[in-house]
Design a protein around this motif. Structure first.
Motif, PDB file in Angstrom:
ATOM      1  N   THR A  50      20.857  16.556  22.738  1.00  0.00           N
ATOM      2  CA  THR A  50      21.653  15.975  21.670  1.00  0.00           C
ATOM      3  C   THR A  50      23.117  16.240  21.992  1.00  0.00           C
ATOM      4  O   THR A  50      23.435  17.107  22.800  1.00  0.00           O
ATOM      5  N   ASN A  51      24.010  15.481  21.362  1.00  0.00           N
ATOM      6  CA  ASN A  51      25.417  15.645  21.734  1.00  0.00           C
ATOM      7  C   ASN A  51      26.318  16.095  20.591  1.00  0.00           C
ATOM      8  O   ASN A  51      27.532  16.181  20.758  1.00  0.00           O
ATOM      9  N   LEU A  52      25.743  16.402  19.428  1.00  0.00           N
ATOM     10  CA  LEU A  52      26.546  16.852  18.294  1.00  0.00           C
ATOM     11  C   LEU A  52      25.714  17.811  17.463  1.00  0.00           C
ATOM     12  O   LEU A  52      24.539  17.556  17.182  1.00  0.00           O
ATOM     13  N   MET A  53      26.327  18.941  17.057  1.00  0.00           N
ATOM     14  CA  MET A  53      25.656  19.876  16.159  1.00  0.00           C
ATOM     15  C   MET A  53      26.514  20.047  14.914  1.00  0.00           C
ATOM     16  O   MET A  53      27.720  20.294  15.011  1.00  0.00           O
ATOM     17  N   ALA A  54      25.884  19.891  13.756  1.00  0.00           N
ATOM     18  CA  ALA A  54      26.573  20.096  12.484  1.00  0.00           C
ATOM     19  C   ALA A  54      25.835  21.166  11.692  1.00  0.00           C
ATOM     20  O   ALA A  54      24.617  21.119  11.562  1.00  0.00           O
ATOM     21  N   ALA A  55      26.595  22.137  11.185  1.00  0.00           N
ATOM     22  CA  ALA A  55      26.030  23.182  10.331  1.00  0.00           C
ATOM     23  C   ALA A  55      26.418  22.869   8.894  1.00  0.00           C
ATOM     24  O   ALA A  55      27.591  22.622   8.601  1.00  0.00           O
ATOM     25  N   VAL A  56      25.428  22.862   7.997  1.00  0.00           N
ATOM     26  CA  VAL A  56      25.686  22.427   6.621  1.00  0.00           C
ATOM     27  C   VAL A  56      25.125  23.424   5.614  1.00  0.00           C
ATOM     28  O   VAL A  56      24.111  24.084   5.865  1.00  0.00           O
ATOM     29  N   PHE A  57      25.811  23.549   4.491  1.00  0.00           N
ATOM     30  CA  PHE A  57      25.320  24.269   3.321  1.00  0.00           C
ATOM     31  C   PHE A  57      25.005  23.248   2.243  1.00  0.00           C
ATOM     32  O   PHE A  57      25.821  22.359   1.958  1.00  0.00           O
TER      33      PHE A  57
ATOM     34  N   TRP B 294      20.879  18.979  14.715  1.00  0.00           N
ATOM     35  CA  TRP B 294      21.116  18.594  16.112  1.00  0.00           C
ATOM     36  C   TRP B 294      21.023  17.074  16.175  1.00  0.00           C
ATOM     37  O   TRP B 294      19.965  16.494  15.946  1.00  0.00           O
ATOM     38  N   LEU B 295      22.154  16.429  16.479  1.00  0.00           N
ATOM     39  CA  LEU B 295      22.285  14.990  16.290  1.00  0.00           C
ATOM     40  C   LEU B 295      22.510  14.272  17.613  1.00  0.00           C
ATOM     41  O   LEU B 295      23.182  14.788  18.516  1.00  0.00           O
ATOM     42  N   ASP B 296      21.969  13.081  17.679  1.00  0.00           N
ATOM     43  CA  ASP B 296      22.188  12.190  18.822  1.00  0.00           C
ATOM     44  C   ASP B 296      23.039  11.032  18.326  1.00  0.00           C
ATOM     45  O   ASP B 296      22.644  10.297  17.407  1.00  0.00           O
ATOM     46  N   VAL B 297      24.227  10.887  18.908  1.00  0.00           N
ATOM     47  CA  VAL B 297      25.193   9.883  18.476  1.00  0.00           C
ATOM     48  C   VAL B 297      25.609   9.059  19.691  1.00  0.00           C
ATOM     49  O   VAL B 297      25.823   9.623  20.775  1.00  0.00           O
ATOM     50  N   PRO B 298      25.719   7.727  19.566  1.00  0.00           N
ATOM     51  CA  PRO B 298      26.209   6.938  20.703  1.00  0.00           C
ATOM     52  C   PRO B 298      27.555   7.467  21.181  1.00  0.00           C
ATOM     53  O   PRO B 298      28.426   7.802  20.356  1.00  0.00           O
TER      54      PRO B 298
END
Length: 329
Positions: free
Chosen positions: A276-283, A245-249
């Motif tokens: 937060t304004n961006l969600m990335a799912a990663v393996f 869960w990311l916070d990006v300008p």
């Protein structure tokens, strides 16, 4: 193949993994085309895929699309200790919830909901609050999808092999074309098993095979036949699954989302509402790999804050309930 005792590192050999990747590129690819690209016999491909699918290791389904739903939302549901399995199953039993994960610690469930406003509101304001086991629910509206699980590939094919298997992707029309009962019936069948032949589909829906071929071609041109090869990522050598869960300008949101969508570890990137304004799912292969992703990838992209939520167990992916493979390591 007994998934309850299988060693994730050895359950699938290299050819199995390459076959899975071929279906990640095109879930409806014909056996002969896969065999030609991978350099093996069609008989081998048929036998291997039958074994994987028969053991429940692999399913290929039509990919649920956030753009198909009136409402796309990411749910984070906090529950009392010891109740996570029951709540996760209740969410997974819903046809409008295609993705469900149990997070590390056993007190949070992550889910994707694709529904209409009425279905969303009944769940959020009626059903979940009425369950004493639920202590808190956070809902993030999906504002934009940069990439989803249907676009991810595990990396066991080279660029030429992937290109040889890929079908031309037509831009999705702004206005969906009109559909009828036959279209809906075909899409429903492919949502259960996207590798059904034209003949099998024709028999199932009671239409001539030539009509089914024409309809599928039209649905494909409309972007409605995207597929997902559902498999436990640990069988592909990827032991760590995490939601970031990311916070990006705001001025860098589109740039960062697009950059993450191109990263080979990322199997989903969504712009969301919320703190937060961006969600990335990663393996990632292991925790060290996740650490390198956070430091080496997120750092240069201007991410100001990152919350890492590790998935302990995937319950449902792309509408497919998953069998337990065995304990996480």
């Amino acid at each position: 193949m007994d998934l309850s005792t299988a060693d994730p590192d050895t359950a699938l050999d290299l050819l199995d993994r390459r076959l899975v990747c071929a279906l990640q590129v095109d879930g409806r690819a014909e056996t002969g085309r896969i065999a030609e690209v991978l350099g093996v016999s069609a008989r081998t491909v048929t036998r291997r895929l039958a074994r994987l699918r028969g053991a429940g290791v692999l399913r290929v389904v039509r990919m649920p699309d956030v753009e198909d739903a009136a409402v796309g939302a990411l749910l984070r549901v906090r529950v009392l200790r010891g109740t996570v399995d029951a709540i996760a199953k209740a969410l997974a039993d819903r046809p409008d919830v295609p993705f469900v994960d149990v997070m590390l610690g056993g007190q949070e469930i992550g889910a994707v909901m694709l529904s209409d406003a009425g279905g969303r509101d009944r769940l959020l304001y009626g059903q979940l609050p009425a369950t004493a086991a639920v202590t808190e629910t956070t809902t993030h509206a999906v504002l934009h999808a940069y990439a989803d699980a249907g676009q991810w590939q595990a990396g066991y094919l080279d660029a030429d092999e992937a290109a040889a298997l890929a079908r031309p992707v037509a831009p999705r029309p702004r206005t969906p074309p009109p559909s009828d009962e036959l279209d809906h019936a075909l899409l429903a069948r492919l949502t259960e098993d996207a590798r059904q032949s034209h003949a099998a589909l024709a028999e199932a829906v009671g239409a001539p095979e030539s009509t089914v071929r024409r309809r599928l071609h039209r649905l494909d041109e409309s972007g409605l036949l995207r597929t997902h090869a559902t498999v436990d990522p640990r069988l592909l050598g990827l032991a760590v699954d995490a939601n970031l869960w990311l916070d990006v300008p705001p001025g860098r949101l589109a740039e960062t989302g697009a950059a993450l969508a191109r990263h080979p570890h990322v199997h989903g990137v969504l712009a969301t509402s919320g703190p937060t304004n961006l969600m990335a799912a990663v393996f990632c292969r292991d925790h060290a790999g996740l650490y390198r992703f956070v430091t080496d990838t997120l750092g240069p992209l201007g991410v100001t804050r990152a919350e890492t939520a590790i998935v302990a167990r995937a319950v449902k992916r792309a509408g497919v309930p998953l069998r337990r493979l065995g304990p996480q390591r």
